[in-house]
Write an enzyme that holds these catalytic residues in place. Structure first.
Site, PDB file in Angstrom:
ATOM      1  N   GLN A 264       0.842  -1.191   0.158  1.00  0.00           N
ATOM      2  CA  GLN A 264       0.094  -0.038   0.111  1.00  0.00           C
ATOM      3  C   GLN A 264       0.785   1.372  -0.041  1.00  0.00           C
ATOM      4  OE1 GLN A 264      -1.845  -1.215   3.911  1.00  0.00           O
ATOM      5  NE2 GLN A 264      -1.582   1.305   4.314  1.00  0.00           N
ATOM      6  N   CYS A 270      -5.473   0.779   3.114  1.00  0.00           N
ATOM      7  CA  CYS A 270      -5.555  -0.789   3.391  1.00  0.00           C
ATOM      8  C   CYS A 270      -7.170  -1.163   3.111  1.00  0.00           C
ATOM      9  CB  CYS A 270      -5.481  -0.987   5.127  1.00  0.00           C
ATOM     10  SG  CYS A 270      -6.130   0.145   6.156  1.00  0.00           S
ATOM     11  N   HIS A 406      -6.875  -1.544  11.097  1.00  0.00           N
ATOM     12  CA  HIS A 406      -6.406  -2.002   9.786  1.00  0.00           C
ATOM     13  C   HIS A 406      -7.246  -2.807   9.185  1.00  0.00           C
ATOM     14  CE1 HIS A 406      -3.194  -2.295   7.282  1.00  0.00           C
ATOM     15  NE2 HIS A 406      -2.540  -3.552   7.532  1.00  0.00           N
TER      16      HIS A 406
END
Ligand code: NAG
Ligand code: NAG
Ligand code: NAG
Length: 419
Positions: A264, A270, A406
């Site tokens: 990323q 994410c 995340h």
């Protein structure tokens, strides 16, 4: 054991490790430093501690005591400082859901001809209330000072480990000052990684990663996604249960449903990777074709989400549906920053008709995964800054499910005994 772990262990930094043997050269003898002499180094340490912190979250120095010894051309200060921090009321910033107020810090500051360098920073909360009487505070600090200070060559060894890191990860810093600051962050991070390692109950290994020269705040700001914890999205309807019968282990990577690991970059995207991974798996299972799909399309064209500043998978599914599909990675490639949307419906190779929210019951999730394919999920990324490999199993209070930050792709599961 990795060489640097061994080094830290020899230096007595590992919890429970015995202190280094007390053989020292004559000029390495430390002496108690007078308060005025400590002002410069301790102000510097405080400044470094507060660096990057927003106003209102900066700590103040309440008391300090320390030792000094000669180190080459300069002096090495080992400081024990009591810092006071305003209570943390933002759970995306506080790692633990407690308000840290008083901290006890160990600093090692090298002073060479008036130029300071922070070699070690280790702070933890203390229960003792700081009073205005400076001497009373110091007496609670005193017992800690009787431990052997770090060996003199600590900074030399740390510098060489850092140099290796800089080479391995091809890091460049704009100025000498930046390089020194990064080294102090790195050195502090090695101690943090070591603590996370000591507390882990799985088989995970924590240590040097490409994120080792970032402060915790930087890592969180650049890579993580605080939006995730905000809501379970009301737009998505719950999936109809398919029961909870699941095979003992499963891995979609070995069945061709998962593309290679993507990067990323320095972007909090994410959420987009998590969603494309899920759609890639679904397309493969329904159409028999594994295509690598475009995250950049979502960064640029999903106007509800915030590109590199985070997003919600639920919004992204809706965006894919409204846009009319996803282009491939080759056709709409990743830049890792927000650009103007250049999606073309003619180039879309994959479409979706809907998305559903799954149960949070892990048994049901396992059953769903094995039957239906990889799943977009969100986790608490505690410790991930230093994660290298293995099964991570942090203590629950360090890894609260309320602080998910995340998004990732869940591709399988298994039993620890199988690995
Ligand atoms: C603190 O202790 C030192 C010696 O231990 C003494 O000289 C000094 O006056 C004390 N300061 C206060 C504020 O009590
Ligand atoms: C290291 O970084 C430089 C400058 O960013 C780049 O040109 C070079 O290709 C990189 N080398 C490796 C091995 O990544
Ligand atoms: C799903 O979406 C595609 C493209 O938007 C459309 O052609 C197709 O008819 C839809 N299928 C169903 C079952 O709604």
């Amino acid at each position: 054991m990795a060489p640097w772990l061994l080094l830290l262990s020899l230096l007595g930094l590992l919890p429970g490790a015995s202190p280094a043997p007390p053989h020292r050269a004559a000029d390495a003898r430390a002496r108690e430093a007078a308060y005025p002499e400590l002002l410069g180094p301790s102000r510097f340490a405080l400044e470094m501690y507060n660096r990057g912190r927003a106003a209102g979250t900066r700590a103040a120095l309440r008391a300090v005591r320390g030792r000094v010894r000669r180190a080459g051309e300069g002096s090495l200060y080992s400081l024990k400082a009591t810092l006071e921090e305003p209570p943390c009321n933002d759970p995306t910033v506080c790692q633990l859901p407690v308000s840290k107020k008083t901290l006890l810090c160990s600093f090692e500051v090298l002073d060479e001809l008036g130029k300071h360098m922070l070699l070690r920073r280790d702070c933890g909360p203390v229960d003792t209330k700081v009073t205005d009487d400076r001497n009373e505070t110091l007496s609670s600090v005193l017992p800690l000072l009787n431990k052997d200070p770090l060996p003199q060559d600590f900074s030399v060894k740390m510098a060489s480990i850092f140099k290796e890191f800089v080479t391995t990860y091809n890091r460049t810093y704009g100025t000498q000052e930046e390089a020194q600051w990064r080294m102090s962050v790195f050195s502090n991070n090695m101690v943090r990684a070591q603590k996370i390692q000591a507390l882990d109950r799985g088989t995970a290994q924590y240590g040097i990663t490409k994120f080792s020269d970032l402060t915790e705040e930087e890592f969180r700001t650049i890579y993580l996604n605080p939006l995730l914890k905000e809501n379970r999205n009301k737009m998505m309807h719950l999936a109809k249960s398919i029961g909870d019968h699941a095979p003992p282990e499963w891995d979609w990577r070995t069945k061709g449903a998962v593309t290679n690991v993507k990067n990323q970059g320095m972007c909090g995207s994410c959420w987009a990777f998590s969603v494309t991974g899920n759609v890639e798996g679904q397309w493969f299972l329904k159409q028999g074709d594994l295509l690598s799909l475009s995250e950049q399309e979502l960064l640029d064209c999903d106007k509800v989400d915030k590109a590199c500043l985070g997003g919600l998978p639920s919004n992204a599914y809706l965006a894919i549906k409204n846009l009319g599909g996803l282009e491939t990675e080759d056709d709409y490639s990743y830049s890792g920053h927000l650009q103007t949307c250049s999606f073309s419906a003619k180039k879309a190779k994959v479409y979706i008709n809907d998305s559903v929210e799954l149960s949070q019951n892990e048994q049901k999730l396992a059953a769903w995964l094995a039957k239906k394919g990889p799943i977009s999920v969100a986790i608490n990324a505690f410790g991930m800054q230093f994660y290298r490999r293995g099964i991570s199993h942090p203590l629950r209070p360090l890894c609260s499910p309320w602080l998910i930050d995340h998004a990732v792709l869940l591709v399988g599961y298994g039993n620890r005994e199988f690995h």
